[in-house]
Motif scaffolding. Structure first.
Motif, PDB file in Angstrom:
ATOM      1  N   ASP A  23       0.823  -1.211   0.000  1.00  0.00           N
ATOM      2  CA  ASP A  23       0.000   0.000   0.000  1.00  0.00           C
ATOM      3  C   ASP A  23       0.854   1.257   0.000  1.00  0.00           C
ATOM      4  O   ASP A  23       0.543   2.223  -0.699  1.00  0.00           O
ATOM      5  N   GLU A  25       3.913   1.578  -1.181  1.00  0.00           N
ATOM      6  CA  GLU A  25       4.524   1.718  -2.510  1.00  0.00           C
ATOM      7  C   GLU A  25       3.510   2.241  -3.516  1.00  0.00           C
ATOM      8  O   GLU A  25       3.828   3.114  -4.328  1.00  0.00           O
ATOM      9  N   ARG A  26       2.290   1.722  -3.471  1.00  0.00           N
ATOM     10  CA  ARG A  26       1.236   2.176  -4.384  1.00  0.00           C
ATOM     11  C   ARG A  26       0.983   3.671  -4.210  1.00  0.00           C
ATOM     12  O   ARG A  26       0.731   4.387  -5.174  1.00  0.00           O
TER      13      ARG A  26
END
Length: 154
Positions: A23, A25-26
């Motif tokens: 999450d 990284e997203r």
């Protein structure tokens, strides 16, 4: 569940890094050091429980008192154990305690996190949100956390 000890901080910090990485990284927010340090900086063994299965470390959850109720924080389960009902059982147990005491519970979850669905199933609603976080609130007795027929742990 068992009460956390100060020595548990590193295992929980490592699990946090693993669980939150996709999450973060997203959202373009992953930092290898910061993800662990934020847990270390805010860790309070007094309000934290370690989740175990068959005697092994499986995760953590904290329920920190606040002026208006409690904050649910640091709720992490090992990825291999997610989706099997353990998180729901742990959450149900904690919420039955806050329901009994008449306290509301707040939390924040990252935008787009699948964990949001778990919280919604247990009666949490969106209080406010920003580009990164969704802040949620659960009134005493809301959702399945108030049901007498749920599985409990601890």
């Amino acid at each position: 569940m068992r009460p956390a000890r100060p020595a548990d901080v590193e295992a929980i910090a490592e699990l946090r890094a693993v669980v939150m990485r996709p999450d973060l990284e997203r959202l373009g927010r992953y930092d290898e050091h910061r993800v662990r340090q934020r847990l270390r900086d805010g860790f309070c063994a007094q309000h934290t429980s370690v989740i175990t299965t068959a005697g092994d470390f499986a995760g953590s959850v904290a329920l920190r008192p606040s002026e208006t109720g409690h904050w649910l924080e640091h709720f992490y389960l090992a990825p291999a154990l997610q989706g099997r009902g353990l998180g729901s059982a742990v959450l149900g147990t904690l919420l039955s305690r806050t329901d009994t005491s008449g306290h509301l519970v707040r939390l924040n979850v990252l935008q787009g996190s699948p964990a949001r669905h778990l919280y919604e199933r247990h009666g949490f609603t969106v209080e406010r949100q920003d580009a990164i976080d969704v802040f949620m609130l659960r009134l005493p007795g809301a959702g399945p956390g108030a049901s007498a027929n749920r599985t409990t742990v601890g």
